[in-house]
Motif scaffolding. Structure first.
Motif, PDB file in Angstrom:
ATOM      1  N   PRO A 216      -0.888  14.928  -3.529  1.00  0.00           N
ATOM      2  CA  PRO A 216      -2.088  14.132  -3.835  1.00  0.00           C
ATOM      3  C   PRO A 216      -1.827  12.655  -3.559  1.00  0.00           C
ATOM      4  O   PRO A 216      -0.768  12.125  -3.902  1.00  0.00           O
ATOM      5  N   ASN A 217      -2.808  11.995  -2.922  1.00  0.00           N
ATOM      6  CA  ASN A 217      -2.590  10.584  -2.591  1.00  0.00           C
ATOM      7  C   ASN A 217      -3.885   9.994  -2.039  1.00  0.00           C
ATOM      8  O   ASN A 217      -4.851  10.705  -1.793  1.00  0.00           O
ATOM      9  N   SER A 218      -3.874   8.670  -1.851  1.00  0.00           N
ATOM     10  CA  SER A 218      -4.941   7.975  -1.132  1.00  0.00           C
ATOM     11  C   SER A 218      -4.401   7.599   0.238  1.00  0.00           C
ATOM     12  O   SER A 218      -3.242   7.190   0.366  1.00  0.00           O
ATOM     13  N   PHE A 219      -5.250   7.696   1.270  1.00  0.00           N
ATOM     14  CA  PHE A 219      -4.804   7.486   2.636  1.00  0.00           C
ATOM     15  C   PHE A 219      -5.724   6.509   3.353  1.00  0.00           C
ATOM     16  O   PHE A 219      -6.943   6.655   3.318  1.00  0.00           O
ATOM     17  N   ILE A 220      -5.113   5.504   4.009  1.00  0.00           N
ATOM     18  CA  ILE A 220      -5.849   4.613   4.883  1.00  0.00           C
ATOM     19  C   ILE A 220      -5.979   5.293   6.248  1.00  0.00           C
ATOM     20  O   ILE A 220      -5.014   5.836   6.776  1.00  0.00           O
ATOM     21  N   VAL A 221      -7.192   5.262   6.802  1.00  0.00           N
ATOM     22  CA  VAL A 221      -7.464   5.938   8.069  1.00  0.00           C
ATOM     23  C   VAL A 221      -7.754   4.876   9.130  1.00  0.00           C
ATOM     24  O   VAL A 221      -8.870   4.344   9.195  1.00  0.00           O
ATOM     25  N   PRO A 222      -6.775   4.542   9.971  1.00  0.00           N
ATOM     26  CA  PRO A 222      -6.975   3.476  10.966  1.00  0.00           C
ATOM     27  C   PRO A 222      -8.098   3.777  11.962  1.00  0.00           C
ATOM     28  O   PRO A 222      -8.780   2.865  12.426  1.00  0.00           O
TER      29      PRO A 222
END
Length: 238
Positions: A134-140
């Motif tokens: 589980p995590n938060s992800f930056i999507v370039p």
């Protein structure tokens, strides 16, 4: 198998999601924007490429923390841009903001044939619940599907319920809660197949895991103790 497999028994077909994919989001408060300006006169364009040094901790797709700088949309929906001053951006799409800045630079005769590019640096999705990581992800790339987001989180565990995956999405001042069935091929043509910035995915546990955790597991020490006591009693009795 139906409950643990994606698209169980889905036929080979073409699923059209382009209508939903092409709907561009509007810019919102707290968006962190990268705005670059180029022109035939590189020296003149350079003064417009000094972004506001606003740092933000971001969990990249790789899971590594980094620093991002850009133009932060304030609570009034504005950014402060070099030379042009305060620009209202909230409610505009990236294309509309590009066109607006290009027109301002041209009308004020600041640049000849300017080219403006706008990107959202903090396009982020979060994945919680019964996934491996589980995590938060930056999507370039600013484009990601629900399946890609799950793959970044290590996929749904064997205890996750693929028939009931919750999507939480902010729309203005409201929040939408939508349940997705990933065992059905209908998700491929759903307007929720592609995620938007700040979307949250929550994978519910299977009822069997909840039952095991809440009923069976607390009784395991009691049962083992009872068995041990019975064995000791029988041995002593003999």
């Amino acid at each position: 198998m139906k409950k643990s497999t994606y698209f169980y028994e889905a036929p080979d077909s073409i699923y059209n999601s382009s209508v939903h994919e092409n709907l561009e989001d509007t810019l919102r408060e707290n968006d962190l924007l990268s705005i670059s300006v180029s022109s035939v006169n590189k020296e003149a364009a350079a003064m417009f490429n000094t972004s506001n040094q606003v740092g933000a901790n971001t969990a990249m797709v790789s899971g590594v923390l980094g620093q991002a700088s850009g133009y932060l949309v304030d609570r009034h929906g504005n950014i402060r841009f070099p030379i042009l001053g305060e620009i209202e951006v909230i409610g505009k799409t990236k294309q509309e903001l590009r066109d607006h800045i290009t027109t301002m630079l041209t009308d004020k005769k600041l640049l000849l044939e300017p080219i403006v590019d706008v990107r959202v640096l903090n396009f982020r999705v979060s994945v919680l619940g019964e996934v491996l990581r589980p995590n938060s992800f930056i999507v370039p790339s600013e484009k990601i599907s629900v399946l890609e987001a799950l793959s970044l989180a290590g996929d749904i565990t064997i205890y996750g319920n693929k028939e009931r995956v919750s999507l939480i999405r902010e729309v203005g001042d409201n929040k939408i809660l939508q349940h997705l069935d990933l065992t059905s091929s209908e998700i491929l043509s759903s307007p929720y197949f592609y995620l938007k910035s700040n979307d949250v995915i929550y994978v519910e546990p299977r009822p069997s895991k909840v039952a095991e955790s809440s009923v069976v597991r607390p009784w395991i020490p009691v049962v083992l103790s009872a068995i041990s006591l019975a064995v000791i009693t029988i041995v002593n009795f003999n």
